[in-house]
Scaffold this motif. Structure first.
Motif, PDB file in Angstrom:
ATOM      1  N   ASN A  36     -19.211  40.690  10.911  1.00 21.53           N
ATOM      2  CA  ASN A  36     -18.483  40.033  11.452  1.00 21.53           C
ATOM      3  C   ASN A  36     -17.756  40.456  11.980  1.00 21.53           C
ATOM      4  O   ASN A  36     -16.295  40.111  12.967  1.00 21.53           O
ATOM      5  CB  ASN A  36     -18.304  38.321  11.058  1.00 21.53           C
ATOM      6  N   GLY A  37     -17.050  41.077  10.774  1.00 21.51           N
ATOM      7  CA  GLY A  37     -15.141  41.452  10.787  1.00 21.51           C
ATOM      8  C   GLY A  37     -15.595  42.657  12.250  1.00 21.51           C
ATOM      9  O   GLY A  37     -13.974  42.686  12.735  1.00 21.51           O
ATOM     10  N   LEU A  38     -16.223  43.074  12.915  1.00 25.12           N
ATOM     11  CA  LEU A  38     -16.181  43.944  14.057  1.00 25.12           C
ATOM     12  C   LEU A  38     -15.967  43.384  14.845  1.00 25.12           C
ATOM     13  O   LEU A  38     -15.761  43.772  16.408  1.00 25.12           O
ATOM     14  CB  LEU A  38     -17.257  44.904  13.511  1.00 25.12           C
ATOM     15  N   VAL A  39     -17.224  41.997  14.863  1.00 28.36           N
ATOM     16  CA  VAL A  39     -17.403  41.336  16.254  1.00 28.36           C
ATOM     17  C   VAL A  39     -15.890  41.212  16.946  1.00 28.36           C
ATOM     18  O   VAL A  39     -15.235  40.426  18.211  1.00 28.36           O
ATOM     19  CB  VAL A  39     -18.343  39.819  15.803  1.00 28.36           C
ATOM     20  N   PHE A  40     -15.136  40.165  15.709  1.00 33.03           N
ATOM     21  CA  PHE A  40     -13.459  39.703  15.544  1.00 33.03           C
ATOM     22  C   PHE A  40     -12.897  40.737  16.651  1.00 33.03           C
ATOM     23  O   PHE A  40     -11.442  40.692  15.864  1.00 33.03           O
ATOM     24  CB  PHE A  40     -13.002  38.529  15.021  1.00 33.03           C
ATOM     25  N   SER A  41     -12.455  42.314  15.749  1.00 29.02           N
ATOM     26  CA  SER A  41     -12.172  43.110  15.556  1.00 29.02           C
ATOM     27  C   SER A  41     -11.125  43.517  17.321  1.00 29.02           C
ATOM     28  O   SER A  41     -12.069  44.201  18.005  1.00 29.02           O
ATOM     29  CB  SER A  41     -12.089  44.137  14.733  1.00 29.02           C
ATOM     30  N   GLY A  42      -9.661  43.154  18.006  1.00 32.25           N
ATOM     31  CA  GLY A  42      -9.650  43.407  18.290  1.00 32.25           C
ATOM     32  C   GLY A  42      -9.233  45.208  18.586  1.00 32.25           C
ATOM     33  O   GLY A  42      -9.220  45.553  19.211  1.00 32.25           O
ATOM     34  N   GLU A  43      -8.462  45.970  17.772  1.00 35.47           N
ATOM     35  CA  GLU A  43      -8.075  47.192  17.177  1.00 35.47           C
ATOM     36  C   GLU A  43     -10.086  47.969  17.416  1.00 35.47           C
ATOM     37  O   GLU A  43      -9.637  49.125  17.972  1.00 35.47           O
ATOM     38  CB  GLU A  43      -7.660  47.733  16.248  1.00 35.47           C
ATOM     39  N   LEU A  54     -20.038  45.911  21.967  1.00 35.97           N
ATOM     40  CA  LEU A  54     -20.554  45.948  20.319  1.00 35.97           C
ATOM     41  C   LEU A  54     -20.736  45.160  19.830  1.00 35.97           C
ATOM     42  O   LEU A  54     -21.855  43.974  19.276  1.00 35.97           O
ATOM     43  CB  LEU A  54     -19.542  47.101  19.501  1.00 35.97           C
ATOM     44  N   PRO A  55     -19.372  43.652  19.773  1.00 32.23           N
ATOM     45  CA  PRO A  55     -19.775  42.635  19.488  1.00 32.23           C
ATOM     46  C   PRO A  55     -21.196  41.807  20.094  1.00 32.23           C
ATOM     47  O   PRO A  55     -21.630  40.499  19.332  1.00 32.23           O
ATOM     48  CB  PRO A  55     -18.459  41.987  20.055  1.00 32.23           C
ATOM     49  N   PHE A  56     -22.095  41.943  21.455  1.00 37.54           N
ATOM     50  CA  PHE A  56     -22.785  41.298  21.841  1.00 37.54           C
ATOM     51  C   PHE A  56     -23.829  41.528  20.367  1.00 37.54           C
ATOM     52  O   PHE A  56     -25.341  41.226  20.744  1.00 37.54           O
ATOM     53  CB  PHE A  56     -22.726  41.776  23.348  1.00 37.54           C
ATOM     54  N   VAL A  57     -23.727  43.189  20.323  1.00 37.16           N
ATOM     55  CA  VAL A  57     -25.343  43.348  20.061  1.00 37.16           C
ATOM     56  C   VAL A  57     -25.342  43.217  18.473  1.00 37.16           C
ATOM     57  O   VAL A  57     -26.231  42.822  17.826  1.00 37.16           O
ATOM     58  CB  VAL A  57     -25.300  45.665  20.045  1.00 37.16           C
TER      59      VAL A  57
END
Length: 650
Positions: A36-43, A54-57
């Protein structure tokens, strides 16, 4: 003692008695939070335009993972309810209402889940940093450790856990509130019903399940989607049939071989195993299906990773490369942009020719699988251009003897071309074969340096040969940026639109872009696959371990009796080890027999020369099994250590 204090005490005891389950739930929270951290990571999204997917997958993968862990929590909660039903019935006997007992059970499991969530968030923060470091390394960027709580990721993880626990505990709470005292006290004696009665039917089903397993594995590797679905259906039926009939098949085997039945510890080991499978055949079948899905998912991730890296390695040997096919080969627009925007250290503009025959191509085609489209004759490269390409790519210099030609090919063609000793004729010049070289040289596409191979000849021997395409390779002072690569691609598209023949085209490749594409493709496809595989393997292994450790009291009574009958401790230790090994081996053997040939077949599907080295079919199968059994082995070791310490009499 108040209801709250009693719930807290039971929660601590539950976490201790079912430590493996508690640790798995902690790991589940850590996995969910880290991804989930990758989903919300802007960087992370800023690493490349392709990372927008990536967030969708990950959300899709997380939905599947939530279902998987939801089944684990639901199963474990129901299992613990059955094991503690007598205790809960006693609470009713001493005056508590069913509603209070249901609330007690709900609160103590909620406390366990809450504690697991808190620990999981802390561990997930570290796991997220590991994923972040891997992504940054894949994109070639510096990584700096910055541990901080992501509130959106934590909130989404809390939402997932709420769905998992409220659903599982709601079912258990409803069941407890409806159960009578007699039902609660004797609920732990209920076992899974036997779906197939003993006798000829079960023995017949055992044989049919083996045939279905073989047929399903063969159909799964047939290649067609519909046939593959049929194969999957056969495999599911085979696994259910195998485990539901195994308890009958083993006694039938030993009835015909009484000498083996009483040999050593065979009777004790197989009687214990058969009785266990007779009451949990459905669970074993489901676990075996999950293990099969784990191996297939994990292995598919390795195959995709091998494809991405294999293709990129061949295409990314030069910092910048473009090829132009067609009669009007004008590199002007490309060179104009490169000279004005990209700092070039070394470069070469050259032509790839076609020889007068296809004798080498015909020889290769007769010896191995070879894709020769785009070339109807052997491709040829001048020696001076070849030497320049080696310098630009950073390869050591080579020598060419007078009157000879060299062959540069992809690794899969090295063996057949190493045995090729025929001379070639170019006009009035005849050349004999020299050495074969196999470094990456952009040989996997139509306007590269040959399709899989190219003949390197003296410059004068290439005079008068037909030109196949024009090419340019360069070593740059700085990596070519994504924006610069896109501009060059736009130039190629505009030049293509000017061509009369639609088959003529230009191709642009950069080392930086190939590396970025590998990183994006790995993050979007391989990461979620390993995410799913880890969740599947942890869930199935935890359920097996819970089932095994729940038999601690029965095992203890069994071995105390055997000790009184004169069995030595070392012999009891061997018997326990064999029982344990067979119990954990049974659901793992069919998945290995199914997944190994499928993954081997899958790894052989990409074009030749891609799946090599650690990505070869044999390596893919070995690595998939190693990763699976590494996780599985941790659970087995923990369970065996705990069980041996608890059940073997001193």
């Amino acid at each position: 003692m108040t209801l709250s204090k009693l719930s807290l005490r039971n929660a601590r005891r539950q976490a201790r008695d079912y430590l493996v389950y508690f640790v798995t739930v902690v790991m589940a929270a850590a996995l969910l939070y880290s991804f989930n951290g990758l989903v919300f990571s802007g960087e992370v999204r800023q690493l490349s335009e392709g990372m927008d997917m990536l967030p969708f997958v990950i959300v899709l993968a997380s939905a599947v993972v939530v279902c998987i862990f939801g089944w684990l929590v639901s199963y474990a909660t129901g299992f613990m309810l059955s094991r503690r039903s007598r205790e809960l019935g006693t609470y009713v006997l001493i005056g508590l209402t069913n509603r209070q007992v249901a609330r007690l059970f709900f609160l103590e499991n909620l406390a366990v889940g809450g504690a697991a969530l808190v620990l999981g968030l802390a561990l997930g923060g570290l796991l997220y940093q590991i994923l972040r470091a891997i992504l940054f390394a894949m994109f070639g960027l510096p990584y700096h450790f910055t541990l901080a709580l992501s509130f959106p990721a934590a909130g989404l993880t809390l939402f997932y856990f709420g769905l998992i626990y409220l659903h599982a505990l709601g079912k258990s709470r409803k069941r407890v509130r409806k159960m009578k005292i007699w039902d609660l006290i004797y609920f732990d004696r209920q076992n899974e019903g036997v779906a197939i009665r003993t006798g000829k039917l079960r023995r017949w089903m055992f044989g049919v399940s083996i045939l279905l397993g073989v047929a399903g594995t063969a159909l799964l590797t047939a290649g067609s989607l519909m046939i593959g679905i049929m194969g999957a259906g056969c495999l599911i039926a085979a696994l259910f049939g195998f485990f539901l009939s195994f308890a009958s098949g083993v006694p039938a085997f030993f009835e015909k071989r009484p000498a083996r039945k009483y040999q050593g510890q065979t009777l004790l080991v197989f009687r214990t195993l058969a009785s266990k499978l007779a009451t949990m055949g459905m669970v074993m079948a489901v676990i075996s299906i999950i293990f099969t899905a784990t191996l297939l998912t994990e292995g598919s991730g390795l195959v995709f990773n091998g494809i991405f890296r294999g293709r990129a390695a061949e295409n990314a040997c030069f910092d910048l490369y473009f090829g132009i096919e067609g009669e009007d080969q004008d590199p002007g627009p490309y060179l104009e942009y490169i000279n004005g925007n990209i700092s070039v250290e070394q470069s070469v503009l050259y032509q790839v020719y076609l020889s007068d025959s296809s004798q080498v191509q015909d020889y290769i085609s007769s010896r191995t699988v070879y894709y020769y489209y785009n070339y109807d004759r052997d491709p040829v490269l001048c020696w001076s251009d070849y030497a320049a390409l080696r310098r630009i790519a950073g390869y050591p210099p080579v020598e060419m003897e007078p009157g000879r030609y060299l062959i540069h090919c992809m690794t899969y063609l090295e063996e057949p071309l190493g045995d090729y000793h025929q001379p070639i004729a170019l006009g009035n010049v005849t050349l004999t074969p020299g050495n074969v070289y196999t470094e990456h040289l952009s040989q996997s596409f139509g306007v590269g340096n040959g399709r899989g191979y190219i003949l390197v000849v003296p410059d004068e021997a290439a005079a008068g040969l037909a030109v196949h395409h024009l090419a340019y390779a360069a070593k740059t002072l700085q990596p070519v940026s994504e924006r610069q690569y896109n501009v060059l691609n736009d130039i190629a598209a505009m030049e293509h639109d000017k061509q009369v023949n639609p088959l003529e085209y230009g191709f642009v490749s950069t080392k930086a872009n190939e590396a970025a594409q590998v990183a994006v493709q790995t993050a979007i496809s391989v990461f979620p696959m390993f995410y799913l595989a880890l969740a599947l393997s942890m869930t199935a292994a935890t359920i097996l371990t819970i089932q095994q450790l729940s038999e601690t009291d029965r095992y203890r009574r069994q071995f105390i009796l055997l000790r009184k009958l004169g069995m030595a401790r070392q012999e009891m230790k061997r018997a326990l080890g064999r029982q344990f090994a067979l119990y954990y081996t049974m659901p793992a053997v069919p998945p290995v027999l199914i997944a190994a040939p499928f993954l081997f077949h899958m790894a052989r599907l990409p074009e030749p020369g891609i799946m090599a080295g650690m990505s070869s079919p044999a390596a893919i199968v070995a690595l998939s099994l190693a990763l699976f059994f590494l996780i599985y082995g941790i659970y087995i070791l923990l369970a065996y250590t705990s069980l041996r310490r608890s059940v073997l009499p001193e």
